[in-house]
Every structure is written in structure tokens, then in C-alpha cells.
Design a protein around this motif. Structure first.
Motif, short mmCIF file in Angstrom:
data_model
loop_
_atom_site.label_atom_id
_atom_site.label_comp_id
_atom_site.label_asym_id
_atom_site.label_seq_id
_atom_site.Cartn_x
_atom_site.Cartn_y
_atom_site.Cartn_z
N MET A 146 -22.15 1.04 -5.07
CA MET A 146 -23.00 1.16 -6.09
C MET A 146 -23.77 -0.27 -6.23
SD MET A 146 -23.14 2.83 -9.82
CE MET A 146 -22.60 4.42 -8.95
N THR A 147 -25.14 -0.37 -6.24
CA THR A 147 -25.59 -1.83 -6.34
C THR A 147 -26.18 -1.71 -7.86
OG1 THR A 147 -26.20 -2.06 -4.06
CG2 THR A 147 -27.44 -3.24 -5.52
N TYR A 148 -25.76 -2.69 -8.62
CA TYR A 148 -26.11 -2.98 -9.90
C TYR A 148 -27.34 -4.09 -9.83
CZ TYR A 148 -22.13 -0.17 -11.62
OH TYR A 148 -21.49 0.97 -12.01
N GLU A 149 -28.04 -4.11 -10.97
CA GLU A 149 -29.26 -5.20 -10.91
C GLU A 149 -29.09 -5.68 -12.25
OE1 GLU A 149 -33.41 -3.54 -9.37
OE2 GLU A 149 -32.21 -1.86 -10.46
N PHE A 150 -28.23 -5.24 -13.16
CA PHE A 150 -28.37 -5.88 -14.67
C PHE A 150 -27.05 -5.55 -15.41
CE2 PHE A 150 -30.26 -4.96 -19.04
CZ PHE A 150 -30.11 -6.54 -19.64
N THR A 151 -26.46 -6.68 -15.88
CA THR A 151 -25.14 -6.60 -16.51
C THR A 151 -25.51 -7.07 -18.07
OG1 THR A 151 -23.91 -7.23 -14.47
CG2 THR A 151 -22.95 -7.59 -16.61
N ILE A 152 -25.04 -6.26 -18.91
CA ILE A 152 -25.13 -6.29 -20.28
C ILE A 152 -23.90 -6.79 -20.70
CG2 ILE A 152 -25.41 -5.12 -22.55
CD1 ILE A 152 -27.34 -3.10 -20.78
N ILE A 153 -23.84 -7.93 -21.53
CA ILE A 153 -22.53 -8.70 -21.82
C ILE A 153 -22.60 -8.43 -23.40
CG2 ILE A 153 -21.54 -10.80 -22.37
CD1 ILE A 153 -23.16 -11.95 -19.85
N VAL A 154 -21.39 -7.89 -23.81
CA VAL A 154 -21.22 -7.58 -25.23
C VAL A 154 -19.91 -8.22 -25.83
CG1 VAL A 154 -20.87 -5.68 -26.82
CG2 VAL A 154 -22.15 -4.97 -24.82
N PRO A 155 -20.22 -9.32 -26.43
CA PRO A 155 -18.98 -10.06 -26.74
C PRO A 155 -18.59 -9.26 -28.33
CG PRO A 155 -21.02 -11.31 -26.91
CD PRO A 155 -21.46 -9.93 -26.56
N VAL A 156 -17.11 -9.27 -28.44
CA VAL A 156 -16.58 -8.47 -29.27
C VAL A 156 -15.31 -9.32 -29.74
CG1 VAL A 156 -15.12 -6.44 -29.63
CG2 VAL A 156 -17.00 -6.17 -28.07
N TYR A 157 -15.43 -9.48 -31.35
CA TYR A 157 -14.49 -10.03 -32.15
C TYR A 157 -14.20 -8.94 -33.29
CZ TYR A 157 -11.44 -12.98 -34.81
OH TYR A 157 -10.65 -13.69 -35.40
N ASN A 158 -13.07 -8.29 -33.43
CA ASN A 158 -12.71 -7.37 -34.49
C ASN A 158 -13.82 -6.70 -34.85
OD1 ASN A 158 -10.32 -8.78 -34.54
ND2 ASN A 158 -10.82 -10.22 -36.36
N GLU A 159 -14.15 -5.65 -34.07
CA GLU A 159 -15.41 -4.84 -34.03
C GLU A 159 -14.79 -3.42 -34.09
OE1 GLU A 159 -17.91 -5.14 -35.40
OE2 GLU A 159 -18.82 -7.45 -35.17
N GLU A 160 -13.74 -3.06 -34.32
CA GLU A 160 -13.10 -1.73 -34.11
C GLU A 160 -13.83 -0.59 -34.77
OE1 GLU A 160 -9.09 -1.59 -35.78
OE2 GLU A 160 -9.87 -1.72 -37.61
N ASP A 161 -14.65 -0.58 -35.79
CA ASP A 161 -15.32 0.13 -36.48
C ASP A 161 -16.62 0.33 -35.71
OD1 ASP A 161 -13.23 0.62 -38.27
OD2 ASP A 161 -14.01 -0.96 -39.70
N ASN A 162 -17.07 -0.55 -35.05
CA ASN A 162 -18.39 -0.29 -34.33
C ASN A 162 -18.29 0.30 -32.74
OD1 ASN A 162 -20.57 -1.16 -35.98
ND2 ASN A 162 -19.59 -3.13 -36.18
N LEU A 163 -17.31 0.10 -32.27
CA LEU A 163 -17.30 0.17 -30.76
C LEU A 163 -17.52 1.68 -30.28
CD1 LEU A 163 -14.27 -2.30 -29.98
CD2 LEU A 163 -16.73 -2.60 -29.11
N GLU A 164 -17.14 2.65 -30.83
CA GLU A 164 -17.52 4.04 -30.34
C GLU A 164 -18.86 4.16 -30.65
OE1 GLU A 164 -15.08 6.79 -32.37
OE2 GLU A 164 -13.45 6.31 -31.39
N ARG A 165 -19.76 3.42 -31.32
CA ARG A 165 -21.11 3.69 -31.46
C ARG A 165 -21.89 2.86 -30.48
NH1 ARG A 165 -25.46 1.34 -34.76
NH2 ARG A 165 -24.03 -0.20 -35.69
N VAL A 166 -21.18 1.61 -30.22
CA VAL A 166 -21.66 0.85 -28.84
C VAL A 166 -21.66 1.64 -27.69
CG1 VAL A 166 -20.97 -0.93 -27.62
CG2 VAL A 166 -21.00 -1.25 -29.99
N GLU A 167 -20.39 2.52 -27.71
CA GLU A 167 -20.30 3.28 -26.34
C GLU A 167 -21.35 4.29 -26.32
OE1 GLU A 167 -17.07 6.71 -24.44
OE2 GLU A 167 -16.95 5.88 -26.45
#
Length: 237
Positions: free
Chosen positions: A1-22
Motif C-alpha cells: 500500500m502506497t501512502y502519500e501523507f503522514t499525520i504526526i500526532v505528538p502525545v503527552y499525557n492525553e489519555e482522555d483525548n485519545l479515543e476521540r483522536v482515533e
């Protein structure tokens, strides 16, 4: 599979946000104008962020992660993302999701003739103190860098990967990404995007590292500008 774009997501103590990020990034990948994937960079989180990240990556083939052994700060997390990206384009977004992944499509519309496209938060949903300190800090940086950008701290950007990999990052320099592209003789533009209140977790930046810290970083940038090495190869024999 050829990807064209990578989205970087820095994370520091964001356990309450990550399921919404997903949820939001999963939705965005289905409508992205490029074939895209997600790269979490866990900056030494001390909560359950890593556990959640690994679970997300196990159930989503387009999600991957890097985990730092220790907390090294946002600039280091972004730099690690830059170093590991293998697609022609990259972007990044904060894990607090005060900006919308869908607005990446607005930035991607302009990346052709430009080397960096950054968001500009027209109607910020932050506290008056946070807005005022950012306004002052952006004014100071603009005076030092003459990059013409009104919101260099906006956590939504798209960059051509070959330019991103040549940025000599150090602590605090994530605020100077447009200026560092200009040092490479690259082209930049800012595009208005939406901004939302933080829904969960806590902000990682206070008055010191939002205002006074960046002032000191400006002098580091001036040193970098003076010493920066830039060249173009015309021929190889």
C-alpha cells in the motif's frame, strides 16, 4: 500500500483525548484527498496514553506509533516524527483536537506550489490570557523572522517531507517552522482554519513557555539563521 501523507500526532499525557483522536482521524482518513496514515509520537507520557495508543494501532492498520523512553518536549516529538516519515507529504496536529483533522484538506489544496502550508486560527476558543500571550509572542517572532505568519503556533500544518527533514530542530524551534522553510528558500502560506475549545486533558503550556520562553528562542533562531547551511546541487558526475 502506497501512502502519500503522514499525520504526526505528538502525545503527552492525553489519555482522555485519545479515543476521540482515533474516531476523528479514522473518519478523516476516509475522506482525505491523499492516501494517509497516522503516526503517534508518545513523548514519555506518564498516564495510560501508551496503552491506549497500542490498542488503537492494533485495531487500525493505518495507525502507528513511536514511544520515547523519556519526556523530551514537543519539538523533539515533532522532530522524531519528521525523521521517521516515509511519505512525500507530512502534517501534524495536536492530540487535544482543538483543530479539526478535516481542515487538513484545506491545507492540502495549496501544498502544490508551496512547501509549507500552515493553519491560521481566525476565531480562537482559548482564554483571554492565552489568546493575548499568543498574540504578543507571534508579534515578537514575526519581528525577528519576518516570515509574515500571524499564527506560527497553530497545531495544524502540512509540509513537503524533504523540506521538513532538513530542519535542524532544537527545543522551541517548532514555533519557527515557517521561518526555517524560508531559510531553505522554500515557499509558505497560511490558510484560515477552525478552532475549538479543549474538551479534555490539560494544556501543556503556561505563560512562561508561551511568552517569555519564545522570546529567548528568537535569539536562538537568529543564531541559527546566521549559521544555517543551505545548498543546491547542480550536477553530479
Amino acid at each position: 500500500m502506497t501512502y502519500e501523507f503522514t499525520i504526526i500526532v505528538p502525545v503527552y499525557n492525553e489519555e482522555d483525548n485519545l479515543e476521540r483522536v482515533e474516531k476523528e482521524l479514522g473518519h478523516y482518513l476516509a475522506i482525505c484527498t491523499k492516501k494517509a496514515k497516522v503516526l503517534f509520537v508518545n513523548d514519555g507520557s506518564k498516564d495510560k496514553s501508551q496503552e491506549i495508543i497500542e490498542a488503537i494501532c492494533q485495531r487500525n492498520v493505518d495507525f502507528h506509533f513511536i514511544k520515547f523512553a523519556q519526556n523530551r518536549g514537543l519539538s523533539a516529538a515533532i522532530k522524531a516524527g519528521f525523521d521517521h516519515v516515509d511519505t512525500p507529504l507530512l502534517g501534524y496536529i495536536d492530540s487535544d483536537l482543538q483543530t479539526s483533522p478535516e481542515d487538513f484538506n484545506l491545507l492540502l489544496q495549496h501544498i502544490g506550489p508551496y512547501d509549507l502550508v500552515t493553519g491560521f486560527r481566525e476565531n480562537r476558543k482559548d482564554s483571554p490570557i492565552k489568546n493575548a500571550s499568543s498574540l504578543i509572542a507571534n508579534g515578537i517572532r514575526r519581528a525577528f523572522t519576518d516570515d509574515g505568519m500571524d499564527d506560527t503556533g497553530c497545531p495544524l500544518k502540512v509540509i513537503k517531507t524533504d523540506y521538513a527533514k532538513r530542519i535542524p530542530m532544537f527545543k522551541g524551534l517548532h514555533r519557527f517552522l515557517p521561518a526555517m522553510i524560508l531559510l531553505q528558500k522554500g515557499t509558505i502560506i497560511q490558510i484560515p482554519i477552525r478552532h475549538f475549545p479543549r474538551m479534555a486533558g490539560t494544556a501543556k503550556f503556561g505563560l512562561w513557555n508561551r511568552l517569555l520562553g519564545p522570546l529567548m528562542d528568537c535569539f536562538a533562531y537568529l543564531w541559527m539563521k546566521k549559521k544555517y547551511i543551505n545548498y543546491q546541487i547542480e550536477r553530479i558526475g
